[in-house]
Write a protein that holds these residues in place. Structure first.
Motif: not given
Length: 829
Positions: A671-673, A689-691, A696-697
């Motif tokens: 999703d972040i990508g 959001a997971n770790a 990444s965000a």
């Protein structure tokens, strides 16, 4: 020559001398031969005399003896000749040594080849002896097998255990002299060892004695073997009769499933396909025409079916009247937001449900079972009242038997109340009006009844047929009356279902749980759902791994009108999908794949339906529309659907919100990508959001916003979309000035001598030049002077000098209009 006393005889110096030569013959043989060698005499003429010089016995000039040196040769020349002679001798010695070494190497090579040839001949003789012994052994074994087969055919077959004991008790066969010779030829390996050719093969003696490597035949295998031998001896057929089957063949089929339908081995089917030139595995799909050739090759009959026929396995059975049994009613509580639906259900259940909802509003469809004082079981569905949850209310009305319409006595009929009435009418289900908050001072139940008349809902107090009950969720007033009204309505409906059939139900809600995987809240409508049942629901399928009731307890079965959470799906279904139990996993997978493909084709067809002109027009229209892209992840399917619908309603002709992706479950790196690629924020509704996604965000600068109340989410997105609107520009008139005279000033150009007739003239303001009330120029002032000084503004009634920026066409009598612009930010309603 020499005589017997050892004295040398007289002879010529430099004559023949004895020597030896090494002769080579074939097969590596050599011989030394004695020969005579003659030395060549070297004659050196004397300078000037022409006489030959004396030479020594070795053919060399006597350089060491000055009296014997040839005349005319210096010492240096003599020394040079001696060195040359010595070098020649050394070279001859080296060449002789090299020749001897090469001769020795050739002799060794010849010896090695001879040894190899002899070894090869020896191996050939041994191989021939082994082949001969092996042929004799096989011939003996064949004769023994034929004799035993004839004996078995002539007499009844003994029991394997008896035969085994007999074989153990029997003495070993005596070896003949020829056998012993064979053993010796084979290096003493024994009769059973034939060079490895029969290694791993099972002989009759090995089978009866249990084998040597631990391999044993089963009793059934031995009986089958004896039966085949008996039938063969009696001239009967060993082959079984072929069973011809009707094989249902869809448009495409997996190779393993085709073999299963034909009851053939998968390996045989793959082999046949390879013979046809198709290199496939058992997990690959083949088309119907290829499969038809395979089915005919194996001798079966083809029954062609369409893809849609896969759903025929879902039983659409009409239940018999004697099989139907009473079931609990399903009651859906509907109404406007904050009218007390969940609080009313909370009071009925004696459990605090509202406290668990964010912001005190319901954002999921809750399913609960309540047992009344009379022992009756009621199933309640609690739907959200917010405008965004329209589809949830629609689903609640479709699966329900009775609708309880909650209307606040101090608020009367509101927009979502009207919407709930329409849903109930569309579903054609009876309605009970619960007038809530009757204990409030501002309560006016008669106004509620009157307002309901406008929407064709006539309650009993207004001489209608719709039951109405005045209740208070806080004080508990009227709750017993409400339950009594529900029981009366359920009794009139005579609700029945068949619990002894394959289960069928509706998905009320679905979510992706981190620990449990996809979870669906299912309301069973018919039959009984059991643990271990294989089912298909929408485009997903699964096997009931576990079920939990509304209290979180594990249950093994769920009958009609029972809501349960089902675990064991392969994916998250859509809320509102129908659950059907089927017999096999293959059927469930086939139906799910067909539905998924049909949905893809439908979406593709909808996209292809637009013409080129429509696409161009849409692209042109989109150029002027600003978009706010967002990604939505929610905790349950219904919430994600409601958020997407709410986002679609935000916007106007200038700006709109586009949901790039919506899904169920935690926010992931994927999703972040996607958000980074499109420059969109990620909105998480009751999820986090997971770790890896958080890291990444942070690295990519993607914004993640968390919400638990849908009001806040919609308001924030509206505010963000409002920021994309172009600001509204307002124009404020501030003054007029008339041109009295025009001057030419060097370095400046034409300057207008003006009188400010109205308002004020400002240096920073915009100006328009009017001639006969027609605008002929709009721009800015280059200079504004009062007398000889540059000023910021000039008040009404005062004279001033003005010069326009990049414009000189000014005349006496023109009017200058002075104005200011301001930008006003806009918002989406």
């Amino acid at each position: 020559m020499s005589d017997s006393d050892g004295k040398k005889t007289l002879g010529l110096r430099g004559g023949a001398r004895p020597g030896s030569v090494k002769q080579s013959f074939s097969h590596g043989r050599t011989k030394n031969v004695v020969v005579e060698t003659k030395r060549k005499r070297v004659v050196v003429p004397k300078p000037g005399a022409g006489k030959p010089a004396a030479s020594g016995p070795a053919g060399t000039t006597q350089a060491g003896d000055p009296s014997k040196r040839p005349a005319g040769i210096s010492d240096a020349e003599m020394e040079r000749r001696l060195k040359a002679l010595q070098a020649a001798k050394a070279r001859e010695a080296e060449e002789e040594a090299q020749r001897e070494a090469e001769e020795k190497a050739r002799a060794e090579e010849r010896e090695r080849r001879r040894a190899e040839a002899e070894a090869k001949e020896r191996e050939e003789r041994e191989r021939e002896a082994k082949a001969k012994a092996k042929a004799e052994e096989e011939e003996r074994a064949r004769k023994e097998a034929e004799e035993k087969a004839r004996a078995a055919a002539a007499a009844p077959a003994p029991e394997p255990a008896v035969e085994k004991d007999r074989a153990k008790a029997a003495p070993a066969p005596r070896k003949t002299e020829r056998d012993r010779g064979d053993d010796r030829n084979k290096g003493g390996k024994g009769r059973g060892d034939d060079g490895g050719r029969r290694a791993g093969k099972l002989t009759l003696n090995q089978a009866l004695s249990g084998g040597e490597g631990g391999r044993q035949r089963s009793m059934a295998a031995m009986k089958r073997k004896q039966e085949r031998a008996r039938q063969k001896a009696m001239g009967g057929s060993v082959e079984r009769e072929k069973v011809v089957r009707d094989v249902q063949l869809p448009e495409t089929i997996v190779v393993s499933e085709l073999a299963n339908r034909m009851a053939e081995r998968v390996g045989e089917v793959v082999k046949s396909l390879m013979q046809m030139g198709m290199m496939v595995t058992q997990n690959q799909t083949i088309d119907a025409d290829t499969a038809e050739l395979i089915i005919e090759e194996f001798g079966h009959k083809v029954v062609r079916v369409s893809d849609a026929d896969v759903e025929d396995v879902i039983q659409q059975v009409e239940d018999k009247e004697e099989d139907l049994k009473p079931r609990p009613p399903v009651i859906t509580i509907m109404g406007h937001v904050d009218h007390g639906k969940t609080s009313l259900l909370d009071a009925i259940r004696n459990a605090n449900v509202t406290a668990g909802e964010a912001g005190g509003i319901t954002q999921h469809i809750g399913a609960y079972q309540v047992k009344t004082k009379d022992g009756a079981v009621l199933t309640f569905l609690d739907t959200p009242g917010h405008a965004a949850f329209t589809s949830m209310r629609s689903r609640g009305a479709q699966v329900t038997d009775i609708v309880v319409l909650v209307v606040a006595a101090d608020d009367a009929v509101m927009p979502q109340t009207v919407e709930a009435i329409n849903h109930a009418k569309a579903a054609n289900v009876p309605m009970i009006v619960a007038i809530n908050k009757i204990d409030k001072p501002a309560a006016n139940p008669d106004k509620v009844r009157t307002d309901l008349l406008q929407h064709e809902v006539i309650v009993e107090k207004m001489s209608g047929e719709v039951q109405d009950v005045e209740v208070s969720a806080i004080s508990g007033q009227g709750l017993d009356d409400l339950l009594e009204a529900i029981a009366l309505q359920a009794e009139i409906l005579e609700l029945k279902a068949n619990p002894d059939r394959a289960a069928e139900g509706a998905v009320i809600e679905a979510q992706l749980d981190v620990g449990r995987g996809p979870v669906a809240t299912v309301l069973v409508q018919n039959g009984t759902l059991k643990q271990g049942d294989i089912f298909v629901v929408g485009e997903q399928w699964g096997k009931v791994r576990a079920m939990e009731n509304d209290h979180g307890d594990r249950v093994k079965t769920a009958g009609p009108s029972v809501p349960v959470e089902v675990l064991g799906l392969n994916g998250t279904p859509e809320a509102g999908d129908v659950l059907n139990v089927v017999e096999t996993e293959a059927q469930a997978r086939e139906i799910a794949e067909y539905r998924e493909q049909a949905a893809k084709d439908k979406r593709a067809a909808a996209g292809a339906a637009t013409t080129l002109d429509q696409l161009l027009a849409k692209a042109k229209a989109d150029e002027n529309v600003a978009e706010l892209p967002i990604l939505v992840k929610a905790d349950v399917q219904g919430s994600a659907e409601a958020i997407v619908q709410a986002m679609e309603k935000i916007g106007n002709d200038e700006v709109r919100v586009r949901v790039l992706h919506s899904g169920v479950g935690a926010i992931t790196e994927t999703d972040i990508g996607l958000a980074e690629a499109s420059g969109a924020p990620v909105i998480g509704f009751n999820v986090r959001a997971n770790a890896p996604a958080r890291n990444s965000a942070n690295q990519k600068g993607v914004e993640i916003r968390y919400y638990s109340v849908i009001y806040d989410l919609v308001d924030d997105v509206k505010a963000a979309a409002s920021g994309l609107l172009s600001a509204e520009v307002r124009e404020n008139f501030i003054g007029y000035a008339s041109i009295k005279e025009v001057f030419k000033v060097s370095g400046v150009g034409k300057v207008a001598g003006c009188l400010v007739t109205e308002g004020v003239a400002r240096r920073s303001a915009g100006v328009r030049l009017l001639r006969d009330d027609v605008v002929i120029h709009e721009g800015t002032l280059k200079t504004l002077k009062r007398f000889k000084d540059e000023v910021a503004e000039v008040q009404s009634g005062q004279e001033c000098g003005m010069a326009f920026e990049n414009y000189d066409d000014i005349r006496e009598g023109d009017v200058i209009e002075i104005f200011e612009r301001e930008e006003v930010s806009r918002t989406l309603d």
